[in-house]
Scaffold this motif. Structure first.
Motif, PDB file in Angstrom:
ATOM      1  N   TYR A 236      32.163  -6.969 -20.311  1.00 16.57           N
ATOM      2  CA  TYR A 236      32.377  -8.167 -22.163  1.00 16.57           C
ATOM      3  C   TYR A 236      31.690  -6.774 -22.966  1.00 16.57           C
ATOM      4  O   TYR A 236      31.726  -7.254 -23.973  1.00 16.57           O
ATOM      5  CB  TYR A 236      31.445  -8.721 -21.463  1.00 16.57           C
ATOM      6  N   VAL A 237      31.030  -5.771 -22.067  1.00 22.35           N
ATOM      7  CA  VAL A 237      29.462  -5.035 -23.403  1.00 22.35           C
ATOM      8  C   VAL A 237      30.780  -3.997 -24.027  1.00 22.35           C
ATOM      9  O   VAL A 237      32.116  -3.369 -22.999  1.00 22.35           O
ATOM     10  CB  VAL A 237      28.686  -3.899 -22.289  1.00 22.35           C
ATOM     11  N   LYS A 238      30.055  -3.953 -25.046  1.00 19.67           N
ATOM     12  CA  LYS A 238      31.472  -3.171 -26.110  1.00 19.67           C
ATOM     13  C   LYS A 238      31.313  -1.980 -25.612  1.00 19.67           C
ATOM     14  O   LYS A 238      29.980  -1.609 -25.235  1.00 19.67           O
ATOM     15  CB  LYS A 238      30.923  -2.503 -27.762  1.00 19.67           C
ATOM     16  N   GLY A 239      32.941  -0.983 -25.416  1.00 19.94           N
ATOM     17  CA  GLY A 239      32.969   0.213 -25.361  1.00 19.94           C
ATOM     18  C   GLY A 239      32.803   0.440 -23.344  1.00 19.94           C
ATOM     19  O   GLY A 239      33.546   1.609 -23.451  1.00 19.94           O
TER      20      GLY A 239
ATOM     21  N   THR B 183      27.186  -4.121 -11.736  1.00 22.67           N
ATOM     22  CA  THR B 183      28.804  -4.656 -12.246  1.00 22.67           C
ATOM     23  C   THR B 183      27.786  -5.456 -13.409  1.00 22.67           C
ATOM     24  O   THR B 183      28.630  -5.657 -14.577  1.00 22.67           O
ATOM     25  CB  THR B 183      28.300  -5.683 -11.398  1.00 22.67           C
ATOM     26  N   THR B 184      26.932  -6.193 -13.266  1.00 22.34           N
ATOM     27  CA  THR B 184      25.899  -7.070 -15.234  1.00 22.34           C
ATOM     28  C   THR B 184      25.239  -5.813 -15.650  1.00 22.34           C
ATOM     29  O   THR B 184      24.412  -4.839 -15.351  1.00 22.34           O
ATOM     30  CB  THR B 184      25.066  -8.199 -14.069  1.00 22.34           C
ATOM     31  N   VAL B 185      24.371  -6.667 -16.688  1.00 21.11           N
ATOM     32  CA  VAL B 185      23.728  -6.020 -17.931  1.00 21.11           C
ATOM     33  C   VAL B 185      22.487  -5.765 -17.295  1.00 21.11           C
ATOM     34  O   VAL B 185      21.839  -4.629 -17.028  1.00 21.11           O
ATOM     35  CB  VAL B 185      23.848  -6.678 -19.228  1.00 21.11           C
ATOM     36  N   ASN B 186      22.029  -7.059 -16.335  1.00 21.64           N
ATOM     37  CA  ASN B 186      20.434  -6.572 -15.437  1.00 21.64           C
ATOM     38  C   ASN B 186      20.831  -5.347 -14.808  1.00 21.64           C
ATOM     39  O   ASN B 186      20.038  -4.540 -14.199  1.00 21.64           O
ATOM     40  CB  ASN B 186      21.433  -8.286 -14.662  1.00 21.64           C
ATOM     41  N   ASP B 187      22.020  -5.309 -13.821  1.00 22.80           N
ATOM     42  CA  ASP B 187      22.038  -4.269 -13.032  1.00 22.80           C
ATOM     43  C   ASP B 187      22.070  -2.884 -13.889  1.00 22.80           C
ATOM     44  O   ASP B 187      21.082  -1.754 -13.015  1.00 22.80           O
ATOM     45  CB  ASP B 187      23.784  -3.995 -12.178  1.00 22.80           C
TER      46      ASP B 187
ATOM     47  N   ASP C 287      30.003   7.186 -28.869  1.00 21.55           N
ATOM     48  CA  ASP C 287      28.514   7.629 -28.425  1.00 21.55           C
ATOM     49  C   ASP C 287      27.396   7.046 -29.324  1.00 21.55           C
ATOM     50  O   ASP C 287      25.764   7.424 -29.253  1.00 21.55           O
ATOM     51  CB  ASP C 287      28.249   9.013 -27.967  1.00 21.55           C
ATOM     52  N   GLY C 288      27.544   6.359 -30.334  1.00 21.84           N
ATOM     53  CA  GLY C 288      27.066   5.508 -30.995  1.00 21.84           C
ATOM     54  C   GLY C 288      26.265   6.907 -31.489  1.00 21.84           C
ATOM     55  O   GLY C 288      26.970   8.254 -32.129  1.00 21.84           O
ATOM     56  N   ASP C 289      24.668   6.725 -32.351  1.00 23.85           N
ATOM     57  CA  ASP C 289      23.618   6.915 -33.415  1.00 23.85           C
ATOM     58  C   ASP C 289      23.590   8.293 -32.954  1.00 23.85           C
ATOM     59  O   ASP C 289      23.043   8.606 -31.869  1.00 23.85           O
ATOM     60  CB  ASP C 289      23.250   6.778 -33.383  1.00 23.85           C
TER      61      ASP C 289
ATOM     62  N   ALA D  98      23.321   2.116 -22.297  1.00 17.58           N
ATOM     63  CA  ALA D  98      21.731   1.479 -21.910  1.00 17.58           C
ATOM     64  C   ALA D  98      21.458   1.544 -23.147  1.00 17.58           C
ATOM     65  O   ALA D  98      20.748  -0.114 -23.434  1.00 17.58           O
ATOM     66  CB  ALA D  98      20.954   2.391 -21.238  1.00 17.58           C
ATOM     67  N   ARG D  99      21.430   2.011 -24.237  1.00 15.88           N
ATOM     68  CA  ARG D  99      20.448   1.436 -25.613  1.00 15.88           C
ATOM     69  C   ARG D  99      21.280   0.286 -25.927  1.00 15.88           C
ATOM     70  O   ARG D  99      20.437  -0.658 -26.462  1.00 15.88           O
ATOM     71  CB  ARG D  99      20.940   2.601 -26.541  1.00 15.88           C
ATOM     72  N   ARG D 100      22.936  -0.398 -26.237  1.00 10.39           N
ATOM     73  CA  ARG D 100      23.813  -0.917 -26.650  1.00 10.39           C
ATOM     74  C   ARG D 100      22.774  -2.274 -25.551  1.00 10.39           C
ATOM     75  O   ARG D 100      22.334  -2.925 -26.535  1.00 10.39           O
ATOM     76  CB  ARG D 100      24.842  -0.912 -26.368  1.00 10.39           C
TER      77      ARG D 100
END
Ligand code: ADP
Ligand code: MG
Length: 700
Positions: A9-12, A27-31, A143-145, A172-174
């Protein structure tokens, strides 16, 4: 965004990439937050090409000037070359073997960051890098900024499938930007004493170090942020293990009485005077057995240090208290040997010893099961079959288990019990276990170490010879046999199904029997022989009726023939260190000088290192440390081993000193917590967050 939000669900990310991340365990944001970069590059203060010196590792930002696929005649040679340039107007060439695919990637005019070892190409008089890592610096949406990727110290992550290090960085930044600051659950006492950084600050600094970050510290995983995260992991791991030990110690078990009768029986059994170390270790075991809680003890000692004798003493304690004993060995040969050993020691004492192995006939198995269930057998010695054949004990008091089996065994032993009391468990290891592993993988067990050899042992002489010198080996074996001693010749059979090793052993057997040693008795032993044949060969060798025993690795563990003085290991390059050490331990068991001859065919670099270690040392603990270093903890015990805690930041080899620190802190915290409330919180935290990851840590 929550910590448990799936990365899909994270963008990108999307399903395709999520799958590749998942394969890496993410799997998760925490990982993702707990997926540290493995390296950092300083792209804030870059060198231009004209400042590079051959030999250094460097990052340079360059443009692709020219590319080519050199040809010989009309044939592509499979090398891709790119000429890079920068403002310094000096060039640098990158070369990739099998790099044809790069022709569509590194297009002329592309801006890149490249990282690699600077070399001087004497033919062209130019600087070059072989297989440099590179990262495209063109801005694209995903890749963003771009300021994330240049002009600063940047984190380099391991790619996950097609998710490049650069995408990882952006991801990671996001995630760091969108997730709420992490709470810090480490006990304040611990944090303050070791001056640890706050958790959220540490996680951020690990992914994106600040401007004042020290690149050297970062790349050696010793920045304050790394220090904090490593200690945290070790602290929770050691807390979990300590809780588990504490809980086990509080369980109801059997308190065996150490009466004079027990002492007399032990005295009557002992064939020799125990060494100081054997006495001390028996003391530790007896103390555990006398306590009314289940023993969970690991008995360590180098090959030949006399562990089996100590195990026999422990068995007497249990049997004299009216309980039964089970001994589980890793192979049938070893089980039958242990069986013979215990039977021999215990016959005088009037104990009934029974064997059990998978190859027994159903009728025999049934009879033995009956003996055990009705309490007619005092001690059952066998393989895993003891667990698999539905054996029930009348009253099992002590299980002596080989280390290789300990994971499944502990739980299953309970199922076999008729009563409810947990038996004492003594885990024996044939491989010395490095301290770091003793503190992690084996951290839930108490340990005893036999650190002294029985008297009169001479260190084994170890020699390495290329197979071209095999004639020398055979004439040496012949001389030893003429002097009345015996030899093993071992061939590698690494996998059960493998036939080449077996064929080599069979060929060598025929050759040695018929051509090289026509006057000697030569025997053959391998895992595929029928059990009765194996036993016949083994007992002939024991009795000295076979002089030279050609064998596969079945002799690796535990075989005990003191008159054997030569161990020849063929294709020694194919064995791991632990196996080589085990094999060597089959000789040097008597008063005569023994020899280990390592014969190699093709010697690559890691194998050379292993052979060197073997010729340098006979110290099992040293060899185990080297083995751990050469192979890494994951493979130390082979692929079968499970239960290794999945550490994200810490590495038990690199960070061994910090492990000790964390262990002491954890013990102090569990037994003297600043408050009950803090202890309760910590236990809860471990259950919620660390149980799954540490695998073997089950608390509560
Ligand atoms: P391990 O199981 O640790 O490899 P073993 O128990 O098989 O070692 O013992 C190795 C050899 O040393 C055996 O032949 C054993 O009988 C002998 N041994 C054990 N303890 C002593 C001792 N205290 N004194 C002399 N010999 C011993
Ligand atoms: Mg033994």
């Amino acid at each position: 965004m929550q910590l448990d939000t799936p990365l899909v669900y994270v963008k990108g990310v999307g399903p395709h990439r999520a799958g590749m991340l998942e394969a890496k365990g993410l799997t998760t944001v925490n990982d993702l937050l707990h997926y540290p970069p493995f390296r950092y590059e300083d792209r804030s203060n870059l060198k231009s090409i004209d400042r590079l010196a051959p030999g250094e590792m460097a990052t340079v930002i360059v443009d692709v000037r020219e590319t080519r696929l050199p040809k010989v005649g009309r044939k592509n040679v499979g090398i891709f070359e790119a000429k890079f340039g920068d403002a310094s107007r000096v060039t640098l060439t990158g070369k990739w073997f099998h790099g044809a695919y790069l022709a569509n990637v590194l297009l002329e005019g592309t801006r890149l960051s490249i990282y690699g070892k600077v070399e001087f190409d004497p033919y062209k008089g130019d600087l070059m890098m072989m297989h440099p890592e590179f990262e495209m610096l063109a801005a694209d949406d995903e890749d963003g900024d771009m300021s994330l990727h240049t002009g600063r110290v940047v984190p380099i992550y391991e790619a996950a499938g097609k998710v490049t290090p650069k995408m990882m960085r952006a991801l990671a930044r996001r995630v760091l930007d969108e997730v709420a600051p992490l709470e810090d659950f480490l006990p304040a006492v611990f944090r303050e004493r070791l001056k640890l950084m706050d958790r959220w600050a540490a996680v951020q600094a690990i992914h994106f170090p600040g401007e004042d970050a020290d690149l050297r510290l970062l790349n050696s995983y010793r920045s304050p942020a790394h220090f904090r995260m490593i200690l945290e992991e070790f602290f929770w791991l050691e807390c979990g293990l300590e809780l588990k030990r504490t809980k086990a110690r509080a369980e109801t078990g059997i308190g065996f009485a150490l009466t004079d009768r027990v002492r007399e029986k032990i005295k009557a059994m002992l064939p020799f005077k125990p060494t100081g170390a054997q006495k001390r270790v028996l003391g530790e075991i007896a103390k555990d057995m006398a306590a009314p809680h289940p023993m969970n003890r690991l008995l360590q000692g180098d090959v030949g240090s006399g562990k089996t004798l100590v195990a026999a003493e422990a068995a007497i304690i249990a049997i004299e208290n009216g309980y039964q004993v089970a001994v589980l060995a890793p192979t049938e040969i070893l089980a039958m040997q242990h069986y013979a050993y215990f039977k021999n020691l215990f016959e005088r004492l009037g104990y009934v010893v029974v064997p059990l192995a998978g190859s027994f006939k159903p009728k025999e198995k049934e009879k033995i099961r009956g003996f055990v269930e009705q309490g007619m057998a005092h001690i059952i010695v066998g393989t895993h079959a003891i667990l698999e054949e539905g054996v029930k004990f009348q009253n099992l008091g002590l299980a002596i288990v080989d280390e290789q089996h300990r994971f499944g065994v502990m739980q299953r032993l309970k199922l076999m019990e008729k009563g409810t009391v947990k038996p004492d468990v003594l885990v024996m290891t044939a491989t010395p276990i490095p301290r770091t592993l003793a503190l992690t993988l084996y951290g839930d067990l108490d340990t005893s170490v036999i650190d002294e050899m029985p008297p009169g042992r001479k260190p084994i002489h170890t020699k390495h010879l290329p197979s071209s010198r095999i004639e020398e080996v055979w004439s040496f074996v012949g001389r030893e046999a003429a002097a009345g001693r015996q030899a093993y010749v071992v061939y590698p059979v690494i996998e059960e199904s493998e036939t080449t090793g077996l064929k080599a052993a069979e060929r060598s057997y025929l050759d040695l029997r018929d051509v090289v040693f026509p006057r000697l008795a030569v025997g053959l032993l391998h895992g595929k022989l029928p059990q009765a044949d194996k036993e016949a060969v083994m007992s002939a060798f024991k009795a000295g009726r076979i002089h030279v025993l050609v064998a596969t690795t079945v002799v690796e563990v535990g075989v005990d023939v003191p008159n054997a003085t030569v161990m020849v290991i063929e294709q020694a390059e194919r064995f791991g260190l632990a196996q080589l050490h085990q094999l060597r331990g089959r000789v040097g068991r008597g008063a005569d000088q023994s020899y280990c001859l390592l014969v190699t065919e093709k010697l690559g670099e890691p194998a050379r290192e292993r052979i060197r270690t073997m010729t340098e040392s006979t110290d099992g603990f040293y060899i185990a440390e080297m083995d751990l270093r050469l192979r890494g903890p994951g493979e130390f015990f082979g692929t079968k081993q499970s239960g290794m805690p999945a550490l994200r930041f810490a590495n038990i080899i690199r960070d061994a000193e910090l492990l000790e620190v964390a262990r002491n802190e954890a013990e102090a915290f569990i037994h003297h917590p600043p408050s009950e409330e803090e202890l309760r919180r910590a236990v809860h935290f471990i259950q919620e967050n660390w149980q799954r990851r540490y695998g073997l840590v089950q608390v509560g």
